[in-house]
Design an enzyme around this catalytic site. Structure first.
Site, mmCIF file in Angstrom:
data_model
loop_
_atom_site.group_PDB
_atom_site.id
_atom_site.type_symbol
_atom_site.label_atom_id
_atom_site.label_comp_id
_atom_site.label_asym_id
_atom_site.label_seq_id
_atom_site.Cartn_x
_atom_site.Cartn_y
_atom_site.Cartn_z
ATOM 1 N N LYS A 47 0.797 -1.199 0.000
ATOM 2 C CA LYS A 47 0.000 0.000 0.000
ATOM 3 C C LYS A 47 0.841 1.265 0.000
ATOM 4 O O LYS A 47 0.377 2.337 -0.346
ATOM 5 C CB LYS A 47 -0.880 0.010 1.268
ATOM 6 C CG LYS A 47 -1.870 -1.130 1.340
ATOM 7 C CD LYS A 47 -2.568 -1.147 2.727
ATOM 8 C CE LYS A 47 -2.172 -2.444 3.371
ATOM 9 N NZ LYS A 47 -2.803 -2.728 4.655
ATOM 10 N N GLY A 48 2.097 1.112 0.428
ATOM 11 C CA GLY A 48 2.923 2.288 0.693
ATOM 12 C C GLY A 48 3.088 3.260 -0.458
ATOM 13 O O GLY A 48 3.177 4.463 -0.249
ATOM 14 N N GLU A 103 7.659 2.216 -6.050
ATOM 15 C CA GLU A 103 7.729 1.866 -4.631
ATOM 16 C C GLU A 103 7.852 3.120 -3.768
ATOM 17 O O GLU A 103 8.265 4.171 -4.251
ATOM 18 C CB GLU A 103 8.972 0.984 -4.392
ATOM 19 C CG GLU A 103 8.648 -0.442 -4.021
ATOM 20 C CD GLU A 103 7.984 -0.627 -2.664
ATOM 21 O OE1 GLU A 103 7.194 0.226 -2.210
ATOM 22 O OE2 GLU A 103 8.245 -1.669 -2.037
ATOM 23 N N ASP A 104 7.514 2.968 -2.493
ATOM 24 C CA ASP A 104 7.664 4.100 -1.573
ATOM 25 C C ASP A 104 9.115 4.301 -1.160
ATOM 26 O O ASP A 104 9.612 5.415 -1.107
ATOM 27 C CB ASP A 104 6.755 3.934 -0.334
ATOM 28 C CG ASP A 104 6.877 2.567 0.344
ATOM 29 O OD1 ASP A 104 7.680 1.711 -0.093
ATOM 30 O OD2 ASP A 104 6.141 2.344 1.332
ATOM 31 N N ASP A 107 14.961 0.007 0.874
ATOM 32 C CA ASP A 107 15.686 -0.082 2.134
ATOM 33 C C ASP A 107 16.779 -1.153 1.975
ATOM 34 O O ASP A 107 17.855 -0.865 1.456
ATOM 35 C CB ASP A 107 14.664 -0.411 3.228
ATOM 36 C CG ASP A 107 15.263 -0.465 4.619
ATOM 37 O OD1 ASP A 107 16.309 0.153 4.841
ATOM 38 O OD2 ASP A 107 14.657 -1.118 5.498
ATOM 39 N N LYS A 135 17.126 4.548 0.811
ATOM 40 C CA LYS A 135 17.870 4.502 2.081
ATOM 41 C C LYS A 135 19.081 3.593 1.873
ATOM 42 O O LYS A 135 19.098 2.444 2.324
ATOM 43 C CB LYS A 135 16.934 3.910 3.149
ATOM 44 C CG LYS A 135 17.199 4.375 4.567
ATOM 45 C CD LYS A 135 16.502 3.476 5.578
ATOM 46 C CE LYS A 135 15.073 3.826 5.866
ATOM 47 N NZ LYS A 135 14.487 2.963 6.924
ATOM 48 N N PHE A 156 13.789 5.651 10.520
ATOM 49 C CA PHE A 156 12.496 5.105 10.130
ATOM 50 C C PHE A 156 11.524 6.254 9.885
ATOM 51 O O PHE A 156 11.258 7.051 10.776
ATOM 52 C CB PHE A 156 11.952 4.139 11.187
ATOM 53 C CG PHE A 156 10.881 3.263 10.616
ATOM 54 C CD1 PHE A 156 11.211 2.141 9.873
ATOM 55 C CD2 PHE A 156 9.542 3.595 10.769
ATOM 56 C CE1 PHE A 156 10.227 1.346 9.292
ATOM 57 C CE2 PHE A 156 8.546 2.803 10.197
ATOM 58 C CZ PHE A 156 8.896 1.676 9.457
ATOM 59 N N ASP A 163 4.230 3.654 6.373
ATOM 60 C CA ASP A 163 3.550 3.346 7.632
ATOM 61 C C ASP A 163 4.500 2.823 8.696
ATOM 62 O O ASP A 163 5.600 2.352 8.410
ATOM 63 C CB ASP A 163 2.485 2.277 7.403
ATOM 64 C CG ASP A 163 3.103 0.878 7.205
ATOM 65 O OD1 ASP A 163 3.948 0.727 6.308
ATOM 66 O OD2 ASP A 163 2.760 -0.042 7.963
ATOM 67 N N ARG A 169 -0.030 6.517 7.304
ATOM 68 C CA ARG A 169 0.058 6.579 5.843
ATOM 69 C C ARG A 169 -0.564 7.861 5.298
ATOM 70 O O ARG A 169 -0.214 8.325 4.214
ATOM 71 C CB ARG A 169 -0.669 5.387 5.213
ATOM 72 C CG ARG A 169 0.002 4.035 5.457
ATOM 73 C CD ARG A 169 -0.590 3.012 4.504
ATOM 74 N NE ARG A 169 -0.332 1.631 4.890
ATOM 75 C CZ ARG A 169 0.789 0.960 4.592
ATOM 76 N NH1 ARG A 169 1.748 1.556 3.922
ATOM 77 N NH2 ARG A 169 0.927 -0.296 4.965
HETATM 78 P P1 IMP Z 1 13.266 -3.573 1.522
HETATM 79 O O1 IMP Z 1 12.829 -4.857 0.928
HETATM 80 O O2 IMP Z 1 14.059 -3.756 2.784
HETATM 81 O O3 IMP Z 1 13.961 -2.658 0.566
HETATM 82 O O4 IMP Z 1 11.992 -2.890 2.097
HETATM 83 C C1 IMP Z 1 11.109 -2.181 1.370
HETATM 84 C C2 IMP Z 1 9.839 -1.997 2.188
HETATM 85 O O5 IMP Z 1 10.123 -1.825 3.588
HETATM 86 C C3 IMP Z 1 9.174 -0.731 1.755
HETATM 87 O O6 IMP Z 1 8.252 -0.966 0.746
HETATM 88 C C4 IMP Z 1 8.491 -0.293 3.029
HETATM 89 O O7 IMP Z 1 7.219 -0.898 3.120
HETATM 90 C C5 IMP Z 1 9.325 -0.824 4.161
HETATM 91 N N1 IMP Z 1 10.201 0.215 4.756
HETATM 92 C C6 IMP Z 1 11.545 0.284 4.716
HETATM 93 N N2 IMP Z 1 12.004 1.366 5.358
HETATM 94 C C7 IMP Z 1 10.911 2.004 5.830
HETATM 95 C C8 IMP Z 1 10.729 3.217 6.588
HETATM 96 O O8 IMP Z 1 11.652 3.956 6.947
HETATM 97 N N3 IMP Z 1 9.425 3.539 6.880
HETATM 98 C C9 IMP Z 1 8.369 2.780 6.490
HETATM 99 N N4 IMP Z 1 8.495 1.646 5.784
HETATM 100 C C10 IMP Z 1 9.764 1.265 5.453
HETATM 101 MG MG MG Z 2 5.409 -1.010 3.858
#
Ligand code: IMP
Ligand code: MG
Length: 184
Positions: A47-48, A103-104, A107, A135, A156, A163, A169
């Site tokens: 949803k992000g 994507e939002d 990470d 990030k 974060f 979220d 959100r």
């Molecule tokens: P990744 O697979 O670790 O790159 O994570 C991506 C997902 O983690 C994103 O789509 C977010 O839903 C969540 N995420 C990572 N960092 C944050 C943050 O700082 N705030 C909120 N959601 C995050």
């Molecule tokens: Mg998320």
């Protein structure tokens, strides 16, 4: 300018709604230039990415299809489990299409490296990633988003779709969540 109070659970505001609007519009213009004559499909990762996605597609002046996917997320945690699951797939074939995954935040990079592979396996003509936030300090796999609005430090963040435990959100700005919220 209208007076705004900061949400009590935020430590600080990183990007105001005005700064987000300007950055998303600029990204839309860049994609408009890059995808002339392409068979563009924009895929929103729910949803992000929803608020970012709806603003971004309206700043792209090109014919396109849109679709939505749901992948598993963190749950009520601020750390990624590293396991990615496809919860809801797209409705149409993307064979031969030029896909942009929206994507939002990137990470660890696990979610997007998984999704990129999913699309490449479907014989797309091209696959690129557009993210609101990057990030890079927490990356666990080699993954560089093709398009991004902002690079952020290892904190974060919530708001504008992002979220913590499904909350925040709807905040119009992106802010750093006060650690006391998730450490209690
Ligand atoms: P990744 O697979 O670790 O790159 O994570 C991506 C997902 O983690 C994103 O789509 C977010 O839903 C969540 N995420 C990572 N960092 C944050 C943050 O700082 N705030 C909120 N959601 C995050
Ligand atoms: Mg998320």
């Amino acid at each position: 300018m209208e007076e705004r109070t900061i949400h009590p659970d935020l430590e600080s505001i990183l990007y105001t709604r005005e700064e987000l609007t300007v950055a998303v519009k600029a990204l839309g213009e860049k994609i408009t230039q890059d995808y002339q004559g392409k068979d563009l499909v924009m895929v929103c990762i729910l949803k992000g990415a929803a608020p970012f996605f709806t603003d971004l597609i309206r700043s792209i002046d090109l014919p396109m299809n849109i679709d939505f996917m749901v992948v598993s997320s963190y749950g009520a945690s601020t750390k990624s489990t590293g396991e990615v699951q496809l919860v809801k797939d797209m409705s149409y074939s993307v064979s031969g299409k030029d896909v942009i995954i929206v994507e939002d935040i990137v990470d660890t990079g696990m979610t997007l490296s998984y999704l990129k592979k999913v699309f490449q396996d479907r014989n797309t003509n091209s696959v690129r990633i557009a993210t609101l936030l990057d990030k890079p300090e927490r990356r666990k796999v080699v993954l560089e988003p093709d398009y991004k609005c902002f690079t952020i430090p290892d904190a974060f963040v919530v708001g504008y779709g992002l979220d913590y435990a499904e909350q925040y959100r709807n905040l119009p700005d992106v802010g750093i969540l006060a650690p006391r919220v998730y450490e209690k």
